[in-house]
Scaffold this motif. Structure first.
Motif, short mmCIF file in Angstrom:
data_model
loop_
_atom_site.label_atom_id
_atom_site.label_comp_id
_atom_site.label_asym_id
_atom_site.label_seq_id
_atom_site.Cartn_x
_atom_site.Cartn_y
_atom_site.Cartn_z
N TYR A 3 -31.00 12.35 10.82
CA TYR A 3 -30.63 13.25 10.08
C TYR A 3 -31.70 14.78 10.33
O TYR A 3 -32.91 14.14 9.87
CB TYR A 3 -30.85 13.42 8.61
N GLU A 22 -34.18 9.08 9.52
CA GLU A 22 -32.98 8.07 9.89
C GLU A 22 -32.63 7.98 9.11
O GLU A 22 -32.63 8.02 7.87
CB GLU A 22 -33.73 6.83 10.22
N GLN A 23 -30.55 8.18 9.13
CA GLN A 23 -29.75 8.14 7.93
C GLN A 23 -29.95 6.49 6.94
O GLN A 23 -29.48 7.07 5.98
CB GLN A 23 -28.35 8.35 8.73
N ASP A 24 -30.64 5.77 7.25
CA ASP A 24 -30.29 4.01 6.61
C ASP A 24 -31.58 4.70 6.11
O ASP A 24 -32.37 3.93 5.27
CB ASP A 24 -30.25 3.50 7.63
N THR A 80 -29.80 5.31 0.73
CA THR A 80 -30.04 5.38 1.43
C THR A 80 -29.32 6.89 1.55
O THR A 80 -28.74 7.12 1.10
CB THR A 80 -29.35 5.23 2.71
N SER A 82 -28.06 8.16 4.23
CA SER A 82 -25.75 8.15 4.24
C SER A 82 -25.54 7.95 3.31
O SER A 82 -24.28 8.28 3.33
CB SER A 82 -25.96 7.08 5.43
N ASP A 83 -25.88 7.40 2.12
CA ASP A 83 -25.26 7.00 1.02
C ASP A 83 -24.59 8.73 0.32
O ASP A 83 -23.31 8.78 -1.24
CB ASP A 83 -25.82 6.21 -0.06
N ASN A 86 -23.59 13.64 3.58
CA ASN A 86 -23.08 13.84 5.22
C ASN A 86 -22.65 15.56 5.89
O ASN A 86 -22.80 15.92 4.86
CB ASN A 86 -22.22 13.03 5.38
N GLU A 87 -21.93 15.34 7.03
CA GLU A 87 -21.69 16.48 7.16
C GLU A 87 -20.52 17.16 6.68
O GLU A 87 -20.77 18.83 6.23
CB GLU A 87 -21.13 16.80 8.52
N LEU A 108 -28.34 18.87 4.88
CA LEU A 108 -28.76 18.38 5.92
C LEU A 108 -28.10 19.74 7.09
O LEU A 108 -26.79 20.14 7.01
CB LEU A 108 -27.53 16.85 6.33
N VAL A 111 -26.54 16.30 12.66
CA VAL A 111 -27.09 15.08 12.75
C VAL A 111 -27.16 14.52 13.99
O VAL A 111 -26.04 15.35 15.17
CB VAL A 111 -25.61 14.43 12.64
#
Length: 170
Positions: A3, A22-24, A80, A82-83, A86-87, A108, A111
């Protein structure tokens, strides 16, 4: 996936950092990266807030559980990136040091694929210096909000697109 975020200090001057991560990664780890990139020691309370396209403050994700068991609280170390990003939902608000209310708009921007040999998190771009004191905030109840009010303490969203996402990415 990686990200790429732009973190903008909500102040009159343009002060922001572009960070790829990192997304996580947990929000607690992201909090540490943000505080370090802006020169804070990271010892103050902080929270992320899920945000919509108009930067309205939504659900809080806190660094520590201060609720004393009254209501369930979402915590940074359990959430996280990613939780919450997002786009289709790319915006967060980050508040550091609730006595001074350093407020950051976190978006963001992209990605991307993980690049072998690159260390993450990576501070890609630094623009502006943080002021000595946090900008003063004026809190107005929703029913008193007037779109025509001229409030210089907050970012002019018409100028938001002029912060140069494309020209500053490495």
């Amino acid at each position: 996936m990686i990200y790429r975020f732009r973190i903008i200090l909500d102040t009159e001057e343009d002060v922001f950092r572009d960070i790829e991560i990192e997304q996580d990664t947990t929000l607690e780890q992201f909090h540490n990266v943000i505080t370090q990139s802006f020169g804070f020691d990271g010892t103050e309370m902080a929270s992320f807030y899920v945000s919509d396209e108009q930067w309205n403050q939504g659900e809080e994700i806190s660094l520590f559980d201060m609720s004393e068991g009254n209501q369930p609280v979402r915590l940074m170390n359990e959430t996280t990136l990613s939780d919450v990003a997002n786009e289709s939902s790319p915006r967060l608000i980050y508040v550091y040091d609730f006595l001074n209310m350093w407020t950051f708009l976190v978006e963001l921007a992209e990605v991307a694929e993980y690049e072998n040999g690159r260390e993450y998190p990576n501070i890609m771009y630094i623009h502006g210096q943080i002021p000595d004191q946090a900008p003063e905030k004026e809190f107005v109840a929703d029913d008193e909000y007037n779109e025509d009010d001229d409030n210089d303490d907050f970012i002019d969203f018409d100028e938001y697109g002029n912060l140069g996402f494309d020209e500053n990415w490495n």
